[in-house]
Enzyme design. Sequence first.
Site, short mmCIF file in Angstrom:
data_model
loop_
_atom_site.label_atom_id
_atom_site.label_comp_id
_atom_site.label_asym_id
_atom_site.label_seq_id
_atom_site.Cartn_x
_atom_site.Cartn_y
_atom_site.Cartn_z
N TRP A 313 2.38 -3.79 -0.35
CA TRP A 313 1.31 -3.55 -1.17
C TRP A 313 1.51 -3.49 -2.42
CZ3 TRP A 313 1.07 0.20 -5.45
CH2 TRP A 313 -0.27 0.32 -6.04
N HIS A 314 3.70 -3.43 -2.96
CA HIS A 314 3.81 -3.65 -4.47
C HIS A 314 3.82 -4.65 -4.71
CE1 HIS A 314 5.08 0.91 -3.21
NE2 HIS A 314 4.75 0.46 -5.38
N GLY A 315 3.37 -6.07 -4.07
CA GLY A 315 3.63 -7.19 -4.91
C GLY A 315 4.16 -8.39 -3.05
N PHE A 457 0.62 -3.92 -9.66
CA PHE A 457 0.52 -4.40 -8.38
C PHE A 457 -0.98 -4.00 -8.22
CE2 PHE A 457 4.51 -2.36 -9.07
CZ PHE A 457 4.66 -2.75 -9.09
#
Lengths: 457, 408
Positions: A313-315, A457
């Site tokens: 989810w963060h990248g 993000f």
Amino acid sequence: MVFSSMTFLVLFLPIFMAVYFAVPAKYLNVRNFVLLISSLIFYAAGEPVWVVLIIFSSAVDCLLGILIEKHRGKRIATVMLVISLCASLGLLVLFKYSEFLLGIIGINITFAPALPIGISFYTFQTMSYIIDVYRGRVAAQKSPLKFLTYVSMFPQLVAGPIIAYIDVQHMLSKRESTLAGVSQGVTRFVMGLGKKVIFANHAGAIATQLLDTSAATSSTVGVWLGITMFFFQIYFDFSGYSDMAIGLGKIVGFDFKENFHYPYESKSITDFWRRWHISLGMFFRNYVYIPLGGNRKRQLLNIMIIWALTGLWHGASFNFILWGLYFGVILVIEKYYLKGILTRIHAAFAHVYVLFVVMFGWLIFYFTDLGQFLAMTGHFFGLGGQITDHLAIELFLANLWVLPIFAIFSTQIPIKVFNYLKGEMPVSEPVLNFTILAFSFMLLIGQSFTTFIYFRF
Amino acid sequence: MEKINLYVFGGMIAVLMVIIFLLPSDPQAEVFENRVMQTRPTFTIESFVSREYFYNLENYFLDNSFGRTTWLRFGDIVDRSFGVRLPGSMMVYFGADDLGYGLVPTLAQIGGLTTATLTTGYNVDPNLPFGEDSNFHDHAVFFLRYIEDTELAIRYAEVLNSFRREIPETVRMFSLVAPVKVAFMGERYAAANSSQIGTIELINSLLDPGIIPVDAYHALHNHAEEYLFFRTDHHWTAIGAYRAYHAFAAAAGIEPITIDNYLEHAIHGFIGSLAIGTQNPIVLAHPDIIYLYELNNGTTFSTDLFAIPQNLAYADYRVFLGGDHPRIEFSSSNQNGETLVVVKDSFANPLIIWLAPNYENVIVVDPRQYTGSILEILRENYNADLLFVNYIPATTMRELIEQIYGGR
């Protein structure tokens, strides 16, 4: 537009508040309309093209929500749910992960449009809504105006917290902005602004100097100081943004749930993740972990899936997946082996353990380049061949007095002192706000323009 | 008390609005920051969609705020208190290092645009304290840090090769990667930086045999004692560019016009890009000198090669060719039929002034701004000399490299 920009502070916010509060409280639909239009303008200032996407995506989900409710319990409702989830996840995959996924199978393309700001946040909100309508936990929102207001609300649109529809559904139809509430909101906003402008930007400037450098010229002290500064930067930056979002929400009558609860005070990693980016953790717990079987079946697998997803989810990068899995493994170890030990040992040792694990976690998080990560990890563990370097020593000495301040402001001590002072001398609240605002405004004009980390993000 | 809290918040926002909207902008800001301030952007659909409008609006608010220089000084004090030196890749060292740059005259000695006799480069004021025991601030050293990116350096070479493949064979193509100051500052600073000659040699080894490398590095290195780079700015001086010009002449087989054919002019009081961020009063009192060399052998040009502002306090690196433009085209009275096409960043600007009299026509393209086709220019000028000039940090900047590639 970011909250710490002049455009927001001297143009958007005053106009928005003047128009919003000019509308009598009894005309909540009109206030919602003002909030909606303002939010779309706020978003369009940074994302002039993809504002269309948020409108389109919300319209589709609003319609599907109504249809799912109408056919709840029937196969058609499940089909609608799947369509909605595929559309939301499809958008995320298209914009955020397509280059990464194609890269894995050896197809290197450059996908021209940049990631639309806030897409990771608002798609999760619409998914939470659709799933809750399907489960019958909430009634479908019949008013497209209210639904779009929920999805696009500017306080939390671009960097969270992720607000579940179930938590604000009633506030869309009934809420009030009391004097006390607006005052609390203002104070919260000001505190967030101070965290960002006074602390995060400075921690970030030092972290960049020490970490965005060649591993050949870096050293153990340099990497430790750099990652310590990043440790503070990401906390002040992200929790500061959440404070501003919660404060702005409060001003317009919404009570958003807390997103941070002094995570660096944790005594275990399990505890840390109950206190850090709480809204993301809740989303994965409620909408992925529990449906997968939660604690009841395949728990180990479920934990690892959740943490791989949290990382992803963060990248779209391997280091984020690694970062997620790293915490997944630590949490499993804690669950089966360390839980008892951590409760028995002295709290100070538990803190040191948490800080070390989190610090190394940020090291994984920071470096998207594997080679650079490995080289810097060597320095982190003193195996890089150079214990110290000129720049690191210089910056360390210059920051000797800064580090304890950052540490104290990461704990509950300042807010406890503030609440005590407020109780004894109520005037301390406006005095503190005045001081933070004056300091922040001077720095904002006197610093170059910076954006928030979590916009990525 | 809640009401007072709201009044304080509203009042502070109102004060900020007055500072931004009502009070006059700071007339000193432009000199203080050594750059042109953002003007009020015009709203157009195009500027809105490209995000330029709000970006420029934010900068307009900040640049034109009342008392901006005071806020900048305040920010600087806070930065220092937090141990922050300079953002990004810039570094500033305060140390008792002479490094051969010496000290340039104080502001009190500013004499405006003066015609001086030929000098070897910089002046040292014997009245100023100097040496290990002196106030360490007197020896402020500023430089751009250089950290190599091998992958991008390889890409840079590939981009140049892609030009070679597509331009007419009759075009002679040259590559000049300009070193930055820290390469010549001795061992102490070398440790915190990558080897520039290492990167330059890597790039040269990957170039198509049809591209002639220009060895500016050693040309400068052999004259490291001269005033090759500004102390307070990241660019080289006209003298640094002169040494690079000799390197080009050697590579191109042309006879360089020597410096004794030039009249030297000096503009005192220049505070460059690296020092602006510090606003250290002692640094401000020891600015650089911009030396300009005016050709005195009868050769004339169809345009002014120097852009001297009326108020010399505004003079900066943009005096060379008037700064960066998407495309500049001019001719000289040297009717030898030769054309030079330069694809470049700002390091090329003083270099072009030295190169110009050797050519009848000069076309200068800045790929960061130019939207036309560079290949097209070469097709029209198929006998030209084509010179790529970029400072070495450019080989670590993906966006810039792709802009050069995209400029074909």
